[in-house]
Design a protein around this motif. Structure first.
Motif, PDB file in Angstrom:
ATOM      1  N   SER A 256       0.765  -1.351  -0.030  1.00 47.73           N
ATOM      2  CA  SER A 256       0.053   0.066   0.215  1.00 47.73           C
ATOM      3  C   SER A 256       0.937   1.163  -0.041  1.00 47.73           C
ATOM      4  CB  SER A 256      -0.748   0.232   1.058  1.00 47.73           C
ATOM      5  OG  SER A 256      -1.833   1.013   1.065  1.00 47.73           O
ATOM      6  N   MET A 257       0.053   2.384   0.199  1.00 44.32           N
ATOM      7  CA  MET A 257       0.970   3.516   0.355  1.00 44.32           C
ATOM      8  C   MET A 257       1.200   4.200   1.603  1.00 44.32           C
ATOM      9  SD  MET A 257      -0.379   7.139  -1.610  1.00 44.32           S
ATOM     10  CE  MET A 257       0.030   8.910  -0.798  1.00 44.32           C
ATOM     11  N   ALA A 258       2.333   4.723   1.924  1.00 50.02           N
ATOM     12  CA  ALA A 258       2.572   5.196   3.353  1.00 50.02           C
ATOM     13  C   ALA A 258       2.087   6.340   3.456  1.00 50.02           C
ATOM     14  CB  ALA A 258       4.213   5.361   3.279  1.00 50.02           C
ATOM     15  N   MET A 259       1.292   6.639   4.410  1.00 51.18           N
ATOM     16  CA  MET A 259       0.695   8.079   4.779  1.00 51.18           C
ATOM     17  C   MET A 259       1.384   8.996   5.380  1.00 51.18           C
ATOM     18  SD  MET A 259      -2.059   8.007   2.898  1.00 51.18           S
ATOM     19  CE  MET A 259      -2.534   6.491   2.012  1.00 51.18           C
ATOM     20  N   LEU A 260       1.780  10.118   5.213  1.00 51.91           N
ATOM     21  CA  LEU A 260       1.540  10.668   3.709  1.00 51.91           C
ATOM     22  C   LEU A 260       2.817  10.916   3.335  1.00 51.91           C
ATOM     23  CD1 LEU A 260      -1.108  13.232   5.457  1.00 51.91           C
ATOM     24  CD2 LEU A 260      -1.601  11.796   3.521  1.00 51.91           C
ATOM     25  N   GLY A 261       2.871  10.429   2.129  1.00 48.69           N
ATOM     26  CA  GLY A 261       4.320  10.499   1.076  1.00 48.69           C
ATOM     27  C   GLY A 261       4.252   9.788  -0.079  1.00 48.69           C
ATOM     28  N   ARG A 262       4.949  10.020  -1.014  1.00 50.85           N
ATOM     29  CA  ARG A 262       4.965   9.354  -2.279  1.00 50.85           C
ATOM     30  C   ARG A 262       5.604   7.924  -2.188  1.00 50.85           C
ATOM     31  NH1 ARG A 262       2.520  12.755  -5.912  1.00 50.85           N
ATOM     32  NH2 ARG A 262       2.485  15.079  -5.280  1.00 50.85           N
ATOM     33  N   THR A 263       5.027   7.339  -1.063  1.00 48.07           N
ATOM     34  CA  THR A 263       5.990   5.788  -0.943  1.00 48.07           C
ATOM     35  C   THR A 263       5.129   4.812  -0.995  1.00 48.07           C
ATOM     36  OG1 THR A 263       7.501   7.401   0.576  1.00 48.07           O
ATOM     37  CG2 THR A 263       7.255   4.985   1.047  1.00 48.07           C
ATOM     38  N   ALA A 264       5.679   3.722  -1.545  1.00 44.92           N
ATOM     39  CA  ALA A 264       5.067   2.340  -1.408  1.00 44.92           C
ATOM     40  C   ALA A 264       5.662   1.567  -0.382  1.00 44.92           C
ATOM     41  CB  ALA A 264       5.096   1.841  -2.783  1.00 44.92           C
ATOM     42  N   PHE A 265       4.848   0.804   0.402  1.00 39.96           N
ATOM     43  CA  PHE A 265       5.461  -0.215   1.149  1.00 39.96           C
ATOM     44  C   PHE A 265       4.772  -1.465   1.032  1.00 39.96           C
ATOM     45  CE2 PHE A 265       2.593  -0.651   4.805  1.00 39.96           C
ATOM     46  CZ  PHE A 265       1.598   0.372   4.610  1.00 39.96           C
ATOM     47  N   ALA A 266       5.555  -2.572   1.301  1.00 42.58           N
ATOM     48  CA  ALA A 266       5.070  -3.928   1.200  1.00 42.58           C
ATOM     49  C   ALA A 266       5.631  -4.759   2.106  1.00 42.58           C
ATOM     50  CB  ALA A 266       5.375  -4.402  -0.350  1.00 42.58           C
ATOM     51  N   LEU A 267       4.680  -5.953   2.560  1.00 43.18           N
ATOM     52  CA  LEU A 267       5.334  -6.969   3.268  1.00 43.18           C
ATOM     53  C   LEU A 267       6.393  -7.808   2.348  1.00 43.18           C
ATOM     54  CD1 LEU A 267       1.870  -8.060   4.990  1.00 43.18           C
ATOM     55  CD2 LEU A 267       3.557  -6.569   5.931  1.00 43.18           C
ATOM     56  N   GLY A 268       7.322  -8.448   2.842  1.00 46.31           N
ATOM     57  CA  GLY A 268       8.129  -9.334   2.222  1.00 46.31           C
ATOM     58  C   GLY A 268       8.830  -8.805   1.114  1.00 46.31           C
ATOM     59  N   THR A 269       9.152  -9.226  -0.214  1.00 47.84           N
ATOM     60  CA  THR A 269      10.108  -8.801  -0.912  1.00 47.84           C
ATOM     61  C   THR A 269       9.097  -8.341  -2.447  1.00 47.84           C
ATOM     62  OG1 THR A 269      10.458 -10.823  -1.838  1.00 47.84           O
ATOM     63  CG2 THR A 269      11.935 -10.285  -0.218  1.00 47.84           C
ATOM     64  N   GLY A 270       7.897  -8.174  -2.324  1.00 43.68           N
ATOM     65  CA  GLY A 270       7.285  -7.971  -3.608  1.00 43.68           C
ATOM     66  C   GLY A 270       7.778  -6.714  -4.328  1.00 43.68           C
ATOM     67  N   LEU A 271       8.229  -5.791  -3.808  1.00 43.10           N
ATOM     68  CA  LEU A 271       8.831  -4.589  -4.530  1.00 43.10           C
ATOM     69  C   LEU A 271       9.936  -5.023  -5.070  1.00 43.10           C
ATOM     70  CD1 LEU A 271       7.841  -1.831  -1.881  1.00 43.10           C
ATOM     71  CD2 LEU A 271       6.886  -2.077  -4.368  1.00 43.10           C
ATOM     72  N   SER A 272      10.888  -5.369  -4.438  1.00 40.65           N
ATOM     73  CA  SER A 272      12.020  -5.908  -5.145  1.00 40.65           C
ATOM     74  C   SER A 272      11.778  -6.970  -6.122  1.00 40.65           C
ATOM     75  CB  SER A 272      13.067  -6.570  -4.119  1.00 40.65           C
ATOM     76  OG  SER A 272      13.209  -5.837  -3.055  1.00 40.65           O
ATOM     77  N   ASP A 273      10.870  -7.964  -6.022  1.00 39.76           N
ATOM     78  CA  ASP A 273      10.588  -8.978  -6.803  1.00 39.76           C
ATOM     79  C   ASP A 273      10.196  -8.388  -8.271  1.00 39.76           C
ATOM     80  OD1 ASP A 273      11.416 -10.591  -4.708  1.00 39.76           O
ATOM     81  OD2 ASP A 273       9.359 -11.344  -4.616  1.00 39.76           O
ATOM     82  N   ALA A 274       9.478  -7.235  -7.987  1.00 40.23           N
ATOM     83  CA  ALA A 274       8.778  -6.535  -9.327  1.00 40.23           C
ATOM     84  C   ALA A 274       9.827  -5.568  -9.874  1.00 40.23           C
ATOM     85  CB  ALA A 274       7.672  -5.808  -8.685  1.00 40.23           C
ATOM     86  N   GLY A 275      11.160  -5.655  -9.468  1.00 40.48           N
ATOM     87  CA  GLY A 275      12.351  -4.771 -10.078  1.00 40.48           C
ATOM     88  C   GLY A 275      12.456  -3.463  -9.516  1.00 40.48           C
ATOM     89  N   TYR A 276      11.925  -3.129  -8.305  1.00 39.25           N
ATOM     90  CA  TYR A 276      12.014  -1.793  -7.684  1.00 39.25           C
ATOM     91  C   TYR A 276      13.167  -1.722  -6.842  1.00 39.25           C
ATOM     92  CZ  TYR A 276       7.565  -0.176  -9.527  1.00 39.25           C
ATOM     93  OH  TYR A 276       6.576   0.273 -10.193  1.00 39.25           O
ATOM     94  N   ASP A 277      14.011  -0.601  -6.629  1.00 36.93           N
ATOM     95  CA  ASP A 277      15.055  -0.606  -5.854  1.00 36.93           C
ATOM     96  C   ASP A 277      14.606  -0.495  -4.307  1.00 36.93           C
ATOM     97  OD1 ASP A 277      17.925   1.360  -5.336  1.00 36.93           O
ATOM     98  OD2 ASP A 277      17.757  -0.427  -4.674  1.00 36.93           O
ATOM     99  N   ALA A 278      14.069  -1.527  -4.007  1.00 32.83           N
ATOM    100  CA  ALA A 278      13.313  -1.194  -2.596  1.00 32.83           C
ATOM    101  C   ALA A 278      14.398  -1.283  -1.243  1.00 32.83           C
ATOM    102  CB  ALA A 278      12.227  -2.140  -2.508  1.00 32.83           C
ATOM    103  N   THR A 279      13.916  -0.791  -0.093  1.00 32.51           N
ATOM    104  CA  THR A 279      14.842  -0.631   1.014  1.00 32.51           C
ATOM    105  C   THR A 279      14.027  -1.600   1.805  1.00 32.51           C
ATOM    106  OG1 THR A 279      15.642   1.594   0.606  1.00 32.51           O
ATOM    107  CG2 THR A 279      15.742   0.832   2.727  1.00 32.51           C
ATOM    108  N   PRO A 280      14.855  -2.831   2.120  1.00 36.15           N
ATOM    109  CA  PRO A 280      14.347  -3.622   3.478  1.00 36.15           C
ATOM    110  C   PRO A 280      14.458  -3.037   4.783  1.00 36.15           C
ATOM    111  CG  PRO A 280      16.598  -4.396   2.786  1.00 36.15           C
ATOM    112  CD  PRO A 280      16.300  -3.101   1.855  1.00 36.15           C
TER     113      PRO A 280
END
Ligand code: ADP
Ligand code: 2JD
Length: 296
Positions: A256-280
């Motif tokens: 989902s979206m972090a309130m309030l910012g232009r930020t996506a957060f996810a459980l597990g590694t879904g963002l990295s798996d989708a190719g985003y340079d996500a921060t664990p």
């Protein structure tokens, strides 16, 4: 003059919230739920000779303005009287350090205010209780317009559920007994002040629905599902974040979206798996605390 002191407060991602402004900033706040993060804010309060020398705030070494921090220095100054700004606040400089992006939904302002209160109490030997310090930081954050529920959530730690809004003595908490691994990717800032200054009715309605859903089944999965529904229903989901959230969901992760910012957060590694340079990141199990010489 006394010695400097340092304190840490966790970042806080609000998953959903129902805003409750009030004339009394200690009563004002939000109901909602979120995650306190092991990535947070470290603040060092350095007493100076006089207020003329102090009152400066540095963010990672760069002079900056942070109204919530200034508000804490003012309210904790024993010489300051109600509404009297003449005293200028505690004579100290404040070093704020964080790896989190500021203004992007991680509660940096609230964490900075809370850590400033804890560090100032030690540096100036103010002998205030935890509730008094949390209340000072909460009030400063609310009056600055940069948050409603972060401070009390950051003091609690874990996965706080804010059942009732407000500072200690008004607010009421529960929490989720889980410590999930999360990751986030940010696309930039979103002005909290601007959103809190707008029409809050749709946000409150969506936030109350999300809280009802979570209390029906208090699990991390429900937290993210309720957050996702909230972001859409409150009209806060921005396109770049929506795209990342949908990509993470396609990989099987709740996001989902972090309130309030232009930020996506996810459980597990879904963002990295989708190719985003996500921060664990992990969940910070306890709340804010003194560090170094002043702390345990
Ligand atoms: N580089 C920066 N970007 C955004 N806000 C900043 C920056 N430097 C200082 N600030 C101050 O930090 C606070 C950010 O508060 P807010 O917008 O609620 O962000 P966050 O979600 O990180 O708490 C504001 O008081 C703002 O004036
Ligand atoms: C969502 C927000 C109103 C703002 O959060 P931030 O932008 O991170 O300061 C928060 O304070 C809350 O009440 O849950």
């Amino acid at each position: 003059m006394t010695d400097e002191a340092t304190a840490f407060a966790p970042g806080h991602v609000t998953a959903f919230f129902a805003p409750y402004p009030h004339d009394d900033p200690a009563v004002a706040g939000s109901r909602g739920a979120g995650l306190a993060l092991s990535d947070g804010v470290e603040v060092t309060v350095r007493p100076t000779g006089s207020i003329e020398d102090g009152g400066r705030i540095f963010l990672d070494g760069t002079p900056t303005e942070m109204a919530a921090v200034t508000g804490v220095l003012g309210s904790l100054d024993p010489d300051s009287r109600e509404g009297d700004c003449e005293s200028g606040g505690l004579p100290a400089d404040v070093d704020v350090r964080t790896d989190l992006p500021v203004g992007a939904g991680f509660g940096v302002s609230g964490a900075a205010a809370l850590a400033t209160a804890l560090a100032a109490n030690d540096a100036f030997d103010l002998a205030r209780s935890e509730n008094e310090l949390v209340r000072a930081a909460h009030v400063a954050e609310v009056e600055a317009g940069t948050g409603l529920g972060d401070v009390v959530a950051q003091f609690r730690g874990g996965l706080p559920i804010r059942l009732e809004p407000g500072a200690p003595g008004h607010g009421e908490f529960d929490g989720l007994p889980a410590r999930p691994r999360v990751e986030y990717v940010t696309f930039g800032e979103l002005s909290t002040e601007a959103v809190l200054g707008g029409d809050l009715d749709p946000v409150r309605t969506a936030g109350e629905a999300a809280l009802t859903r979570l209390r029906r089944r208090p699990t991390v999965d429900e937290l993210l599902a309720a957050a996702r529904e909230f972001a859409e229903d409150a009209g806060l989901l921005v396109p770049a974040v929506a795209e990342a959230v949908e990509a993470a969901e396609a990989e099987g992760s709740r996001a989902s979206m972090a309130m309030l910012g232009r930020t996506a957060f996810a459980l597990g590694t879904g963002l990295s798996d989708a190719g985003y340079d996500a921060t664990p990141c992990t969940v910070h199990p306890t709340g804010a605390t003194l560090v170094g010489l002043g702390g345990p």
